[in-house]
Design a protein around this motif. Structure first.
Motif, PDB file in Angstrom:
ATOM      1  N   ALA A   1      45.624  76.485 -15.584  1.00  0.00           N
ATOM      2  CA  ALA A   1      45.773  75.160 -14.990  1.00  0.00           C
ATOM      3  C   ALA A   1      46.632  75.322 -13.744  1.00  0.00           C
ATOM      4  N   PRO A   2      46.469  74.480 -12.733  1.00  0.00           N
ATOM      5  CA  PRO A   2      47.279  74.591 -11.521  1.00  0.00           C
ATOM      6  C   PRO A   2      48.770  74.585 -11.836  1.00  0.00           C
ATOM      7  N   ALA A   3      49.525  75.398 -11.121  1.00  0.00           N
ATOM      8  CA  ALA A   3      50.959  75.531 -11.390  1.00  0.00           C
ATOM      9  C   ALA A   3      51.710  75.791 -10.098  1.00  0.00           C
ATOM     10  N   SER A   4      53.004  75.476 -10.109  1.00  0.00           N
ATOM     11  CA  SER A   4      53.858  75.712  -8.954  1.00  0.00           C
ATOM     12  C   SER A   4      54.446  77.118  -9.009  1.00  0.00           C
ATOM     13  N   THR A   5      55.060  77.535  -7.907  1.00  0.00           N
ATOM     14  CA  THR A   5      55.724  78.841  -7.856  1.00  0.00           C
ATOM     15  C   THR A   5      56.799  78.940  -8.928  1.00  0.00           C
ATOM     16  N   THR A   6      57.585  77.877  -9.085  1.00  0.00           N
ATOM     17  CA  THR A   6      58.663  77.882 -10.078  1.00  0.00           C
ATOM     18  C   THR A   6      58.111  78.030 -11.490  1.00  0.00           C
ATOM     19  N   GLU A   7      57.036  77.298 -11.800  1.00  0.00           N
ATOM     20  CA  GLU A   7      56.437  77.401 -13.128  1.00  0.00           C
ATOM     21  C   GLU A   7      55.913  78.809 -13.389  1.00  0.00           C
ATOM     22  N   LEU A   8      55.272  79.399 -12.387  1.00  0.00           N
ATOM     23  CA  LEU A   8      54.723  80.737 -12.555  1.00  0.00           C
ATOM     24  C   LEU A   8      55.825  81.769 -12.735  1.00  0.00           C
ATOM     25  N   ALA A   9      56.921  81.598 -12.003  1.00  0.00           N
ATOM     26  CA  ALA A   9      58.047  82.514 -12.153  1.00  0.00           C
ATOM     27  C   ALA A   9      58.610  82.435 -13.574  1.00  0.00           C
TER      28      ALA A   9
ATOM     29  N   SER B   1      60.242  87.154 -10.196  1.00  0.00           N
ATOM     30  CA  SER B   1      61.113  86.297  -9.400  1.00  0.00           C
ATOM     31  C   SER B   1      60.292  85.306  -8.586  1.00  0.00           C
ATOM     32  N   ALA B   2      60.903  84.165  -8.260  1.00  0.00           N
ATOM     33  CA  ALA B   2      60.202  83.156  -7.467  1.00  0.00           C
ATOM     34  C   ALA B   2      59.753  83.724  -6.129  1.00  0.00           C
ATOM     35  N   ALA B   3      60.608  84.557  -5.526  1.00  0.00           N
ATOM     36  CA  ALA B   3      60.248  85.174  -4.247  1.00  0.00           C
ATOM     37  C   ALA B   3      59.055  86.108  -4.417  1.00  0.00           C
ATOM     38  N   GLY B   4      59.051  86.858  -5.526  1.00  0.00           N
ATOM     39  CA  GLY B   4      57.937  87.761  -5.784  1.00  0.00           C
ATOM     40  C   GLY B   4      56.650  87.011  -6.034  1.00  0.00           C
ATOM     41  N   VAL B   5      56.731  85.930  -6.813  1.00  0.00           N
ATOM     42  CA  VAL B   5      55.551  85.106  -7.066  1.00  0.00           C
ATOM     43  C   VAL B   5      55.003  84.554  -5.758  1.00  0.00           C
ATOM     44  N   SER B   6      55.898  84.085  -4.900  1.00  0.00           N
ATOM     45  CA  SER B   6      55.476  83.531  -3.619  1.00  0.00           C
ATOM     46  C   SER B   6      54.740  84.573  -2.775  1.00  0.00           C
ATOM     47  N   GLN B   7      55.245  85.795  -2.754  1.00  0.00           N
ATOM     48  CA  GLN B   7      54.587  86.854  -1.986  1.00  0.00           C
ATOM     49  C   GLN B   7      53.196  87.161  -2.552  1.00  0.00           C
ATOM     50  N   HIS B   8      53.115  87.247  -3.874  1.00  0.00           N
ATOM     51  CA  HIS B   8      51.820  87.542  -4.495  1.00  0.00           C
ATOM     52  C   HIS B   8      50.822  86.406  -4.268  1.00  0.00           C
ATOM     53  N   LEU B   9      51.295  85.174  -4.340  1.00  0.00           N
ATOM     54  CA  LEU B   9      50.413  84.035  -4.105  1.00  0.00           C
ATOM     55  C   LEU B   9      49.892  84.022  -2.671  1.00  0.00           C
ATOM     56  N   THR B  10      50.745  84.396  -1.737  1.00  0.00           N
ATOM     57  CA  THR B  10      50.309  84.479  -0.336  1.00  0.00           C
ATOM     58  C   THR B  10      49.184  85.494  -0.190  1.00  0.00           C
ATOM     59  N   ALA B  11      49.349  86.664  -0.839  1.00  0.00           N
ATOM     60  CA  ALA B  11      48.314  87.695  -0.759  1.00  0.00           C
ATOM     61  C   ALA B  11      47.025  87.231  -1.427  1.00  0.00           C
ATOM     62  N   LEU B  12      47.145  86.583  -2.579  1.00  0.00           N
ATOM     63  CA  LEU B  12      45.965  86.086  -3.284  1.00  0.00           C
ATOM     64  C   LEU B  12      45.269  84.982  -2.493  1.00  0.00           C
ATOM     65  N   ARG B  13      46.079  84.157  -1.840  1.00  0.00           N
ATOM     66  CA  ARG B  13      45.501  83.089  -1.021  1.00  0.00           C
ATOM     67  C   ARG B  13      44.771  83.674   0.182  1.00  0.00           C
ATOM     68  N   ASP B  14      45.357  84.680   0.824  1.00  0.00           N
ATOM     69  CA  ASP B  14      44.701  85.330   1.967  1.00  0.00           C
ATOM     70  C   ASP B  14      43.375  85.974   1.558  1.00  0.00           C
ATOM     71  N   ALA B  15      43.303  86.398   0.291  1.00  0.00           N
ATOM     72  CA  ALA B  15      42.085  87.036  -0.210  1.00  0.00           C
ATOM     73  C   ALA B  15      41.068  86.028  -0.725  1.00  0.00           C
TER      74      ALA B  15
END
Length: 323
Positions: A267-275, A281-295
């Motif tokens: 289900a859709p989730a925020s960076t904080t929820e995923l962390a 870490s929230a910073a790590g999740v954010s970086q991975h989400l950016t890469a997944l979004r770019d892909a």
């Protein structure tokens, strides 16, 4: 009450399918407004209803224009000219609705609330306001889930088209819904209200699958073709928890952290929820989400003060293939 829509060879030739964002808006909003639990859509309702209430959409234009039963104003579901129109395309059509059509729809609806009165007094300005409200509702309630919903709607269209190709239009119509039958070149529908006939509408037929429709919904305004919105096949599995994908198989391509994040986006989730769920870490999740979004594997959707991330159809296909 029965409605009968006769078909000539030309009408059959002009019969087509479309996936309409606005039909999902009106049917899902009506479902939320009903205020009761739903055997299929309860997980979605539980997530979305607080957001809609916080945005005060439950007391705006849509709340008056979309009663939980009976008539839906025709101008909110303009017939798509293409198989998969965007929400923006349909909103532009709503804003361009002639004033006399808006007033006629309000007469049929019998709405006397303050928002309906304001719409009567200044249709052009208030149509723009209504489309802004729809955009907000879409952002909060449908956009984060659209990839999942589109999978169901597209699969339904594929199945129905194959039925027509393999067994003919008669079999397809007889299988569409319990209240619909095909006989002697006519489509017969059991209707409580809003009867439809070839004399009151245009040529052909536009068929619109809906994940949120509880039954058959019709639209008729000549010279446009009639619309028939029907419950899509597979809706019952829309919010089910799927088997856990084989993370190791995906991880060999994407890396373990990104694979875990994709798996968590059931289900859709925020960076904080995923962390919190993954331990990353929230910073790590954010970086991975950016890469997944770019892909092209996740998409971001603003919901109030939060940004929700959701799997795209590409990611849904990958998850399904490895489950």
């Amino acid at each position: 009450m029965f409605s009968e829509l006769t078909f000539s060879a030309d009408d059959l030739a002009l019969t087509r399918f479309a996936v309409s964002p606005m039909w999902e808006v009106v049917t899902s909003f009506r479902l939320l407004a009903a205020g009761s639990a739903h055997p299929v859509h309860r997980p979605w309702i539980d997530q979305v209803r607080p957001r809609v209430a916080a945005a005060r959409l439950d007391s705006g234009f849509l709340a008056e224009l979309l009663p939980t039963t009976d008539y839906l104003p025709d101008f909110l579901t303009p017939p798509p000219d293409e198989p998969t129109p965007t929400l923006d395309t349909e909103l532009a059509a709503i804003r361009a609705t002639p004033v006399d059509q808006v007033l006629a729809d309000l007469d049929v609806l019998g709405c006397t609330g303050p928002h309906c009165q304001a719409l009567r007094a200044d249709p052009e300005a208030k149509l723009a306001r209504i489309t802004e409200e729809i955009e907000l509702y879409w952002e909060l309630a449908l956009d984060p889930y659209w990839a999942k919903i589109r999978v169901v709607l597209d699969a339904d269209v594929f199945h129905r088209a194959r039925q027509v190709a393999e067994r003919g239009a008669g079999h397809f119509f007889n299988d569409l819904h319990a209240t619909v039958s095909w006989d002697d070149n006519a489509l017969r529908m059991v209707r409580r209200h809003c009867g439809i006939s070839r004399e009151t509408t245009g040529s052909g037929l536009l068929l619109v699958p809906s994940a949120f429709a509880g039954g058959m919904l019709t639209w008729a305004r000549p010279p446009k073709p009639p619309q028939l919105a029907y419950p899509a096949r597979g809706t019952g599995t829309l919010w089910e928890h799927r088997p856990v994908p084989r993370i190791d198989a995906i991880a060999r391509v994407l890396g373990r952290s990104r694979s875990v994040i994709l798996a968590e986006l059931e289900a859709p989730a925020s960076t904080t929820e995923l962390a919190r769920r993954t331990g990353i870490s929230a910073a790590g999740v954010s970086q991975h989400l950016t890469a997944l979004r770019d892909a092209g594997m996740v998409s971001a959707h603003r919901a109030g003060r939060s940004v929700l991330y959701a799997r795209t159809t590409i990611a849904e296909s990958l998850i399904a293939a490895t489950a």
